[in-house]
Scaffold this active site. Structure first.
Site, PDB file in Angstrom:
ATOM      1  N   CYS A 142       0.811  -1.213   0.000  1.00 17.66           N
ATOM      2  CA  CYS A 142       0.000   0.000   0.000  1.00 17.66           C
ATOM      3  C   CYS A 142       0.850   1.270   0.000  1.00 17.66           C
ATOM      4  O   CYS A 142       1.478   1.570  -0.997  1.00 17.66           O
ATOM      5  CB  CYS A 142      -0.982  -0.022   1.168  1.00 17.66           C
ATOM      6  SG  CYS A 142      -2.400   1.095   0.878  1.00 17.66           S
ATOM      7  N   LYS A 163     -11.227   9.070   0.283  1.00 16.03           N
ATOM      8  CA  LYS A 163     -10.498   7.833   0.557  1.00 16.03           C
ATOM      9  C   LYS A 163     -11.119   6.682  -0.231  1.00 16.03           C
ATOM     10  O   LYS A 163     -12.342   6.537  -0.286  1.00 16.03           O
ATOM     11  CB  LYS A 163     -10.546   7.529   2.053  1.00 16.03           C
ATOM     12  CG  LYS A 163      -9.737   6.335   2.487  1.00 16.03           C
ATOM     13  CD  LYS A 163      -9.833   6.162   3.999  1.00 16.03           C
ATOM     14  CE  LYS A 163      -8.973   5.027   4.502  1.00 16.03           C
ATOM     15  NZ  LYS A 163      -9.072   4.873   5.986  1.00 16.03           N
ATOM     16  N   SER A 192      -7.455   0.660   1.088  1.00 16.91           N
ATOM     17  CA  SER A 192      -7.718   1.705   2.073  1.00 16.91           C
ATOM     18  C   SER A 192      -6.633   2.761   1.903  1.00 16.91           C
ATOM     19  O   SER A 192      -5.579   2.682   2.513  1.00 16.91           O
ATOM     20  CB  SER A 192      -7.699   1.118   3.493  1.00 16.91           C
ATOM     21  OG  SER A 192      -7.906   2.122   4.459  1.00 16.91           O
ATOM     22  N   HIS A 235      -4.232  -4.086   0.536  1.00 17.88           N
ATOM     23  CA  HIS A 235      -3.982  -4.685   1.846  1.00 17.88           C
ATOM     24  C   HIS A 235      -4.453  -6.146   1.896  1.00 17.88           C
ATOM     25  O   HIS A 235      -5.439  -6.459   2.574  1.00 17.88           O
ATOM     26  CB  HIS A 235      -4.688  -3.887   2.939  1.00 17.88           C
ATOM     27  CG  HIS A 235      -4.027  -2.597   3.278  1.00 17.88           C
ATOM     28  ND1 HIS A 235      -2.849  -2.535   3.983  1.00 17.88           N
ATOM     29  CD2 HIS A 235      -4.373  -1.315   3.005  1.00 17.88           C
ATOM     30  CE1 HIS A 235      -2.494  -1.272   4.154  1.00 17.88           C
ATOM     31  NE2 HIS A 235      -3.400  -0.512   3.562  1.00 17.88           N
ATOM     32  N   GLU A 237      -3.289  -8.405   3.573  1.00 21.08           N
ATOM     33  CA  GLU A 237      -3.082  -8.906   4.944  1.00 21.08           C
ATOM     34  C   GLU A 237      -4.236  -8.567   5.879  1.00 21.08           C
ATOM     35  O   GLU A 237      -4.335  -9.120   6.991  1.00 21.08           O
ATOM     36  CB  GLU A 237      -1.777  -8.343   5.517  1.00 21.08           C
ATOM     37  CG  GLU A 237      -1.840  -6.930   6.066  1.00 21.08           C
ATOM     38  CD  GLU A 237      -1.798  -5.835   5.007  1.00 21.08           C
ATOM     39  OE1 GLU A 237      -1.721  -4.645   5.398  1.00 21.08           O
ATOM     40  OE2 GLU A 237      -1.859  -6.155   3.796  1.00 21.08           O
ATOM     41  N   ARG A 249     -13.320   4.328  13.301  1.00 18.43           N
ATOM     42  CA  ARG A 249     -12.331   5.289  13.793  1.00 18.43           C
ATOM     43  C   ARG A 249     -12.503   6.635  13.090  1.00 18.43           C
ATOM     44  O   ARG A 249     -12.468   7.697  13.717  1.00 18.43           O
ATOM     45  CB  ARG A 249     -10.923   4.747  13.554  1.00 18.43           C
ATOM     46  CG  ARG A 249      -9.779   5.688  13.960  1.00 18.43           C
ATOM     47  CD  ARG A 249      -8.513   5.311  13.230  1.00 18.43           C
ATOM     48  NE  ARG A 249      -8.646   5.482  11.781  1.00 18.43           N
ATOM     49  CZ  ARG A 249      -7.852   4.907  10.888  1.00 18.43           C
ATOM     50  NH1 ARG A 249      -6.877   4.094  11.278  1.00 18.43           N
ATOM     51  NH2 ARG A 249      -8.033   5.126   9.594  1.00 18.43           N
TER      52      ARG A 249
END
Length: 314
Positions: A142, A163, A192, A235, A237, A249
């Site tokens: 990323c 985003k 992300s 991502h 992972e 968040r």
């Protein structure tokens, strides 16, 4: 085969509960085997969460892997205890004389900051430059993928107004290819990030090759033609609830984020997420370790000149 990690690393209990074979340093010392040595430069805020995600993938391969954890500086982490950092992480000065079979550089929450304005940008450049001579293969994730493409190939990312968050469909662009062995023609992966690469610049670059891309999210897997650097612009992972945690968040911080695309059941944040990418993430890391680390690395890591580029007509 196991991934070897330091005694008492918090990830050990989580991985063992998932039947992922991990081995303590003390137990591994009694085995006569040449394990793969992988260094992880962890730039994510929650170190323990990211360690566990990456060790889960590394521990799901048939190779024994020794892992060293690297930090970028000695500053106090807001999300990880000092004791954890001092016990399990090493400084670059401690490892720069070593050679490694593989290096993983994680993403970082720096998507809206110019690279040159990142406080540790000089350290990132130093480690990337070092890796080109001391590591068989480097896996950039990323933000690190954008940083590596900028530093090594002078390719600039483009910041987006909003985003890009969610789980996107991707297509393989190269058939066949060792890294894509076992991949379906289409597969899902999480994103992300606040920036993207110009896919036409990537296609036109003589030293790079796009292996997978998305009609919506752009380039996803990009590899250098010398097989040394793999850029994963996403991502793989991430665990099932990682995007949800990021979304909540951002809401708590008053950022009014968009709902992650193709993630919550019925696109409803009150319902559970759907994980569509775990098998792909495991296969990606397994293929990387097999074809671009294990099959290329010299048995004697002190002789990196013995490494040869992958050649295959698969």
């Amino acid at each position: 085969m196991p991934v070897r990690i330091p005694d008492n690393l918090p990830a050990a209990g989580v991985l063992e509960s998932e039947n992922i074979f991990v081995m303590s340093e003390s137990r591994a010392a009694n085995q006569d085997i040449r394990p793969m040595r992988v260094l992880i430069l962890n730039l994510m805020p929650n170190k323990i969460e990211t360690e566990t995600q990456l060790l889960r993938l590394l521990g799901n391969t048939p190779l024994q892997v020794d892992v060293d954890l690297l930090r970028i500086h000695d500053k106090v982490s807001k999300h990880t205890s000092i004791d954890h950092m001092n016990t399990f992480y090493r400084n670059f000065d401690d490892v720069k004389a070593n050679n490694y079979d593989g290096l993983i550089i994680t993403g970082a929450p720096l998507g809206q900051i110019d690279f040159e304005d990142v406080s540790y940008w000089d350290h990132i450049k130093e480690i990337i430059d070092w890796s080109q001579q001391h590591v068989t293969s480097v896996l950039f994730l990323c933000w690190a993928a954008h940083a590596g493409l900028f530093h090594l190939y002078d390719l600039q990312r483009k910041l987006m107004d909003t985003k890009r968050s969610g789980v996107f469909n991707h297509q393989r662009t190269q058939t066949p290819h060792p890294l894509l062995r076992g991949f379906d023609d289409e597969f899902f992966a999480p994103h992300s990030r606040f920036a993207e690469m110009d896919i036409e610049q990537l296609r036109a670059h003589p030293d790079l090759e796009i292996l997978a891309e998305s009609d919506v999210a752009g380039a996803y897997l990009v590899i250098s033609k010398n097989s040394h650097n793999l850029f994963v612009i996403g991502h793989p992972e991430y665990q099932k609830n990682t995007l949800k945690a990021e979304y909540l968040r951002d809401i708590d911080q008053g950022l009014a984020p968009d709902i992650p695309v193709n993630y919550f059941r019925n696109n409803d944040p009150e319902q559970d997420p759907i994980a569509r990418w775990h098998s792909h993430g495991s296969l990606l890391v397994s293929n990387w370790l097999n074809y671009y680390v294990y099959q290329l690395t010299p048995y004697d890591l002190s002789d990196m000149s013995a490494m040869t580029p992958w050649e295959s007509d698969m």
